[in-house]
Scaffold this motif. Structure first.
Motif, PDB file in Angstrom:
ATOM      1  N   THR A  45       0.645  -1.123   0.086  1.00  0.00           N
ATOM      2  CA  THR A  45      -0.209   0.063   0.125  1.00  0.00           C
ATOM      3  C   THR A  45       0.830   1.101  -0.381  1.00  0.00           C
ATOM      4  OG1 THR A  45      -1.910  -1.003   1.227  1.00  0.00           O
ATOM      5  CG2 THR A  45      -1.551   0.892   1.501  1.00  0.00           C
ATOM      6  N   GLY A  46       1.959   1.392   0.732  1.00  0.00           N
ATOM      7  CA  GLY A  46       3.286   2.262   0.844  1.00  0.00           C
ATOM      8  C   GLY A  46       3.392   2.856  -0.513  1.00  0.00           C
ATOM      9  N   ARG A  47       4.049   2.009  -0.972  1.00  0.00           N
ATOM     10  CA  ARG A  47       4.408   2.339  -2.710  1.00  0.00           C
ATOM     11  C   ARG A  47       3.536   2.492  -3.015  1.00  0.00           C
ATOM     12  NH1 ARG A  47       8.697  -2.612  -4.353  1.00  0.00           N
ATOM     13  NH2 ARG A  47      10.108  -2.773  -2.607  1.00  0.00           N
ATOM     14  N   ARG A  48       2.180   2.006  -3.528  1.00  0.00           N
ATOM     15  CA  ARG A  48       0.660   2.264  -4.361  1.00  0.00           C
ATOM     16  C   ARG A  48       0.823   3.636  -4.405  1.00  0.00           C
ATOM     17  NH1 ARG A  48      -1.492  -3.061  -3.241  1.00  0.00           N
ATOM     18  NH2 ARG A  48      -4.006  -1.333  -2.753  1.00  0.00           N
ATOM     19  N   LEU A  49       0.705   4.387  -2.818  1.00  0.00           N
ATOM     20  CA  LEU A  49       0.833   5.486  -2.399  1.00  0.00           C
ATOM     21  C   LEU A  49       1.488   6.571  -3.000  1.00  0.00           C
ATOM     22  CD1 LEU A  49      -1.665   4.998   1.075  1.00  0.00           C
ATOM     23  CD2 LEU A  49      -2.685   5.660  -1.110  1.00  0.00           C
ATOM     24  N   GLY A  50       2.191   5.867  -2.828  1.00  0.00           N
ATOM     25  CA  GLY A  50       3.739   6.923  -3.119  1.00  0.00           C
ATOM     26  C   GLY A  50       3.655   7.265  -4.637  1.00  0.00           C
ATOM     27  N   ALA A  51       3.103   6.107  -5.236  1.00  0.00           N
ATOM     28  CA  ALA A  51       3.539   6.062  -6.735  1.00  0.00           C
ATOM     29  C   ALA A  51       1.993   7.545  -7.528  1.00  0.00           C
ATOM     30  CB  ALA A  51       3.039   4.864  -7.370  1.00  0.00           C
ATOM     31  N   ILE A  52       1.058   7.235  -6.819  1.00  0.00           N
ATOM     32  CA  ILE A  52      -0.095   8.298  -6.897  1.00  0.00           C
ATOM     33  C   ILE A  52       0.662   9.913  -7.093  1.00  0.00           C
ATOM     34  CG2 ILE A  52      -1.990   7.893  -5.247  1.00  0.00           C
ATOM     35  CD1 ILE A  52      -3.570   7.797  -7.429  1.00  0.00           C
ATOM     36  N   PHE A  53       1.010   9.862  -5.133  1.00  0.00           N
ATOM     37  CA  PHE A  53       1.640  11.497  -5.444  1.00  0.00           C
ATOM     38  C   PHE A  53       2.494  11.863  -6.149  1.00  0.00           C
ATOM     39  CE2 PHE A  53      -0.464   9.886  -0.422  1.00  0.00           C
ATOM     40  CZ  PHE A  53      -0.768  11.215  -0.751  1.00  0.00           C
ATOM     41  N   VAL A  54       3.269  11.026  -6.860  1.00  0.00           N
ATOM     42  CA  VAL A  54       4.556  11.593  -7.653  1.00  0.00           C
ATOM     43  C   VAL A  54       3.436  11.656  -8.840  1.00  0.00           C
ATOM     44  CG1 VAL A  54       6.409  10.278  -9.121  1.00  0.00           C
ATOM     45  CG2 VAL A  54       6.551  10.422  -6.739  1.00  0.00           C
ATOM     46  N   ASP A  55       2.917  10.659  -9.742  1.00  0.00           N
ATOM     47  CA  ASP A  55       1.703  11.070 -10.686  1.00  0.00           C
ATOM     48  C   ASP A  55       1.616  12.144 -10.684  1.00  0.00           C
ATOM     49  OD1 ASP A  55       3.299   8.937 -12.115  1.00  0.00           O
ATOM     50  OD2 ASP A  55       1.351   7.142 -10.692  1.00  0.00           O
ATOM     51  N   TRP A  56       0.410  12.712  -9.400  1.00  0.00           N
ATOM     52  CA  TRP A  56      -0.481  13.825  -9.265  1.00  0.00           C
ATOM     53  C   TRP A  56       0.500  15.041  -9.502  1.00  0.00           C
ATOM     54  CZ3 TRP A  56      -5.600  14.620 -10.371  1.00  0.00           C
ATOM     55  CH2 TRP A  56      -5.643  16.085 -10.018  1.00  0.00           C
ATOM     56  N   GLY A  57       0.896  14.565  -8.505  1.00  0.00           N
ATOM     57  CA  GLY A  57       2.300  15.949  -8.832  1.00  0.00           C
ATOM     58  C   GLY A  57       2.724  16.831  -9.571  1.00  0.00           C
ATOM     59  N   LEU A  58       3.653  15.276 -10.702  1.00  0.00           N
ATOM     60  CA  LEU A  58       4.262  15.968 -12.058  1.00  0.00           C
ATOM     61  C   LEU A  58       2.682  16.321 -12.969  1.00  0.00           C
ATOM     62  CD1 LEU A  58       6.005  12.121 -12.788  1.00  0.00           C
ATOM     63  CD2 LEU A  58       6.572  14.791 -12.507  1.00  0.00           C
ATOM     64  N   CYS A  59       1.883  16.102 -12.674  1.00  0.00           N
ATOM     65  CA  CYS A  59       0.484  16.766 -13.438  1.00  0.00           C
ATOM     66  C   CYS A  59       0.009  17.603 -13.237  1.00  0.00           C
ATOM     67  CB  CYS A  59      -0.781  15.440 -13.017  1.00  0.00           C
ATOM     68  SG  CYS A  59      -0.317  13.761 -14.073  1.00  0.00           S
ATOM     69  N   PHE A  60       0.165  18.196 -11.636  1.00  0.00           N
ATOM     70  CA  PHE A  60      -0.711  19.214 -11.058  1.00  0.00           C
ATOM     71  C   PHE A  60       0.695  20.089 -12.236  1.00  0.00           C
ATOM     72  CE2 PHE A  60      -1.418  22.279  -8.367  1.00  0.00           C
ATOM     73  CZ  PHE A  60      -2.467  22.677  -8.651  1.00  0.00           C
ATOM     74  N   LEU A  61       2.208  19.648 -11.345  1.00  0.00           N
ATOM     75  CA  LEU A  61       2.917  20.593 -12.310  1.00  0.00           C
ATOM     76  C   LEU A  61       2.849  21.001 -13.824  1.00  0.00           C
ATOM     77  CD1 LEU A  61       6.239  19.236 -10.091  1.00  0.00           C
ATOM     78  CD2 LEU A  61       5.440  21.344 -10.048  1.00  0.00           C
ATOM     79  N   VAL A  62       2.017  20.335 -14.359  1.00  0.00           N
ATOM     80  CA  VAL A  62       2.094  20.288 -15.915  1.00  0.00           C
ATOM     81  C   VAL A  62       1.405  21.088 -16.058  1.00  0.00           C
ATOM     82  CG1 VAL A  62       1.735  19.420 -17.985  1.00  0.00           C
ATOM     83  CG2 VAL A  62       3.550  18.343 -16.468  1.00  0.00           C
TER      84      VAL A  62
END
Length: 155
Positions: A45-62
Motif C-alpha cells: 500500500t505504501g508504494r502504491r500511495l507514493g506512486a500516485i502522489f508522484v504521478d499526481w504531483g507531476l500532473c499538477f506541475l504540468v
C-alpha cells in the motif's frame, strides 16, 4: 466464546477476529496465484500511495505551468485530465506510470501479461473517480483494479 471476539472490534475488523479463531486466509495475492514476496507479489500500500502522489504531483506541475494561469482550481481540473491521459498512455504501453516506475510497480492483467487497452481505459476512468480506489478487497486491490481485472505487482 464472547460474541464480541467472533465479530471483531471496530479497530481490528472481522478479518483479524477470524484469524484469531484460526481461519487461514493466506497471503495477499494467494487467490490470484501470486507469490507472497519479491517480484510479482502484490504491491504494498505504501508504494502504491507514493506512486500516485508522484504521478499526481507531476500532473499538477504540468497543469500549473501550461494551463492554469495562476488559478489553482483550474490547475486541479487540468491535472485530473492530464492524469487520465498519462495513465492511459503509460499503462497502455509500458504497464507503469512514472510514479509506479520510481516505486518499482507494474499493472498487469490478473491472468498474466499486459493489461489490454480497453481495460486500461476502464481502470483509468475509475481511478479518476476516486471512490473505487478507496474500497479494497482482501488482496489489497481497489475496485478500479477488480473491475478492470488488473493487479499492481512489484517489479
Amino acid at each position: 466464546m464472547d460474541n464480541r471476539q467472533a465479530i471483531g472490534s471496530w479497530l481490528s475488523g472481522p478479518r483479524a477476529a477470524a484469524e484469531d479463531m484460526g481461519v487461514d486466509f493466506g497471503h495477499r495475492g494467494k487467490r490470484l496465484g501470486l507469490p507472497e514476496e519479491g517480484p510479482g507479489a502484490i504491491a504494498p500500500t505504501g508504494r502504491r500511495l507514493g506512486a500516485i502522489f508522484v504521478d499526481w504531483g507531476l500532473c499538477f506541475l504540468v497543469a500549473s505551468a501550461f494551463f492554469a494561469d495562476g488559478n489553482r482550481q483550474t490547475g486541479g481540473n487540468w491535472a485530473l485530465g492530464i492524469f487520465f491521459v498519462l495513465s492511459v498512455l503509460t499503462l497502455g504501453t509500458v504497464g507503469f506510470t512514472p510514479g509506479k516506475r520510481i516505486f518499482r510497480l507494474r499493472v498487469v492483467a490478473v491472468e498474466g501479461g499486459p493489461l489490454p487497452f480497453g481495460r486500461v481505459l476502464l481502470r483509468s476512468l475509475l481511478l479518476c473517480l476516486g471512490l473505487p480506489a478507496l474500497i479494497w478487497d482482501r488482496d489489497g486491490r481497489g475496485l478500479h483494479d477488480r473491475f478492470s481485472k488488473a493487479v499492481q505487482v512489484r517489479l
